[in-house]
Design a protein around this motif. Structure first.
Motif, mmCIF file in Angstrom:
data_model
loop_
_atom_site.group_PDB
_atom_site.id
_atom_site.type_symbol
_atom_site.label_atom_id
_atom_site.label_comp_id
_atom_site.label_asym_id
_atom_site.label_seq_id
_atom_site.Cartn_x
_atom_site.Cartn_y
_atom_site.Cartn_z
ATOM 1 N N LYS A 56 0.985 -1.308 0.217
ATOM 2 C CA LYS A 56 0.172 0.136 0.028
ATOM 3 C C LYS A 56 0.963 0.799 0.434
ATOM 4 O O LYS A 56 1.229 1.990 0.946
ATOM 5 C CB LYS A 56 -1.092 0.194 1.383
ATOM 6 N N LEU A 57 0.780 2.373 -0.964
ATOM 7 C CA LEU A 57 2.368 2.763 -1.377
ATOM 8 C C LEU A 57 0.845 4.731 -1.454
ATOM 9 O O LEU A 57 0.887 4.347 -2.241
ATOM 10 C CB LEU A 57 2.793 2.665 -2.538
ATOM 11 N N PHE A 58 1.084 5.091 -0.276
ATOM 12 C CA PHE A 58 0.244 6.608 0.110
ATOM 13 C C PHE A 58 1.270 7.506 -0.308
ATOM 14 O O PHE A 58 1.044 7.836 -1.425
ATOM 15 C CB PHE A 58 0.341 6.777 1.534
ATOM 16 N N GLU A 59 2.558 7.515 -0.014
ATOM 17 C CA GLU A 59 3.384 8.191 -0.451
ATOM 18 C C GLU A 59 4.832 7.949 -0.453
ATOM 19 O O GLU A 59 5.295 6.837 0.487
ATOM 20 C CB GLU A 59 3.259 9.650 0.375
ATOM 21 N N GLY A 60 5.738 8.636 -1.040
ATOM 22 C CA GLY A 60 7.418 8.663 -0.713
ATOM 23 C C GLY A 60 7.453 6.980 -1.698
ATOM 24 O O GLY A 60 7.063 6.351 -2.776
ATOM 25 N N ASN A 61 8.243 6.278 -1.213
ATOM 26 C CA ASN A 61 8.388 5.071 -1.348
ATOM 27 C C ASN A 61 7.759 3.452 -0.322
ATOM 28 O O ASN A 61 8.486 4.032 0.956
ATOM 29 C CB ASN A 61 9.728 4.937 -1.945
ATOM 30 N N VAL A 62 8.440 2.546 -0.737
ATOM 31 C CA VAL A 62 8.686 1.393 0.073
ATOM 32 C C VAL A 62 9.317 0.303 -0.048
ATOM 33 O O VAL A 62 10.579 0.658 -1.163
ATOM 34 C CB VAL A 62 7.413 0.240 0.005
ATOM 35 N N HIS A 63 10.555 -0.779 0.490
ATOM 36 C CA HIS A 63 11.817 -1.264 0.730
ATOM 37 C C HIS A 63 11.050 -2.466 0.952
ATOM 38 O O HIS A 63 10.193 -3.446 1.280
ATOM 39 C CB HIS A 63 12.344 -0.907 1.523
ATOM 40 N N ASN A 64 12.164 -3.503 0.641
ATOM 41 C CA ASN A 64 11.712 -4.621 0.003
ATOM 42 C C ASN A 64 10.739 -5.039 -0.782
ATOM 43 O O ASN A 64 9.870 -6.174 0.047
ATOM 44 C CB ASN A 64 12.535 -5.407 1.370
ATOM 45 N N VAL A 65 10.689 -5.101 -1.270
ATOM 46 C CA VAL A 65 9.085 -6.264 -2.233
ATOM 47 C C VAL A 65 9.069 -7.077 -3.324
ATOM 48 O O VAL A 65 10.922 -6.574 -4.566
ATOM 49 C CB VAL A 65 8.499 -4.555 -3.086
ATOM 50 N N SER A 66 9.003 -7.691 -3.307
ATOM 51 C CA SER A 66 9.640 -8.985 -3.965
ATOM 52 C C SER A 66 8.855 -9.233 -5.026
ATOM 53 O O SER A 66 7.392 -10.078 -5.497
ATOM 54 C CB SER A 66 9.219 -10.578 -2.901
ATOM 55 N N ILE A 67 9.180 -8.317 -6.301
ATOM 56 C CA ILE A 67 8.855 -8.834 -7.539
ATOM 57 C C ILE A 67 9.498 -8.577 -8.605
ATOM 58 O O ILE A 67 10.441 -7.628 -7.854
ATOM 59 C CB ILE A 67 8.090 -6.803 -8.081
ATOM 60 N N PRO A 68 9.906 -9.869 -8.866
ATOM 61 C CA PRO A 68 11.840 -9.927 -9.881
ATOM 62 C C PRO A 68 11.769 -9.050 -10.573
ATOM 63 O O PRO A 68 10.578 -8.177 -11.867
ATOM 64 C CB PRO A 68 11.316 -11.155 -10.281
#
Length: 141
Positions: free
Chosen positions: A36-48
């Motif tokens: 759930k990406l509201f603003e900014g960024n996220v880390h360690n996402v399991s998408i090759p």
């Protein structure tokens, strides 16, 4: 990717088809929790990296760290305003995903680094990304 009350939800299954539901579902082999990406960024996402179909742009760039200002070579995939970055193109987990909607690109070299550009948010509270290409041709594409 869908927008809902300024929330951006992103979902991809193994075949990289957008999942159009309020609850994002992923194959258990790729992601344990929905993004759930509201603003900014996220880390360690399991998408090759190599499974993202028809990217808008992809390739290697240098990214300056947010806290420790070192430059590291990363593999990037840009798709629909989201910038996925990996330590290598063969990785199955993105180090991060940045939502670059409402960002502008500013070109300009930094001290000791050629072919630099910055992704700057229109909102002061969001992170600015400092990137560098290996050539002028790579920077302009």
């Amino acid at each position: 990717i869908q927008s809902q009350n300024n929330k951006f939800l992103m979902g991809v299954n193994i075949k990289l088809q957008v999942i159009k539901t309020d609850q994002l579902l992923f194959s258990s082999s790729y992601l344990v929790q929905p993004i759930k990406l509201f603003e900014g960024n996220v880390h360690n996402v399991s998408i090759p990296a190599l499974s993202i179909r028809d990217p808008d742009c992809h390739g290697y760039l240098y990214k300056q760290g947010h806290n420790i200002k070192t430059w590291r070579r990363r593999y990037f995939v840009l798709k629909n305003g989201f910038l996925y970055y990996y330590s290598d193109m063969s990785n199955n987990v993105a180090l991060g995903v940045a939502k670059l909607l409402n960002y502008t690109i500013q070109v300009g070299d930094q001290a000791g680094k050629k072919f630099c550009f910055s992704a700057i948010s229109s909102e002061a509270s969001l992170r600015t990304y400092f990137l560098a290409a290996e050539s002028e041709m790579d920077r302009t594409r």
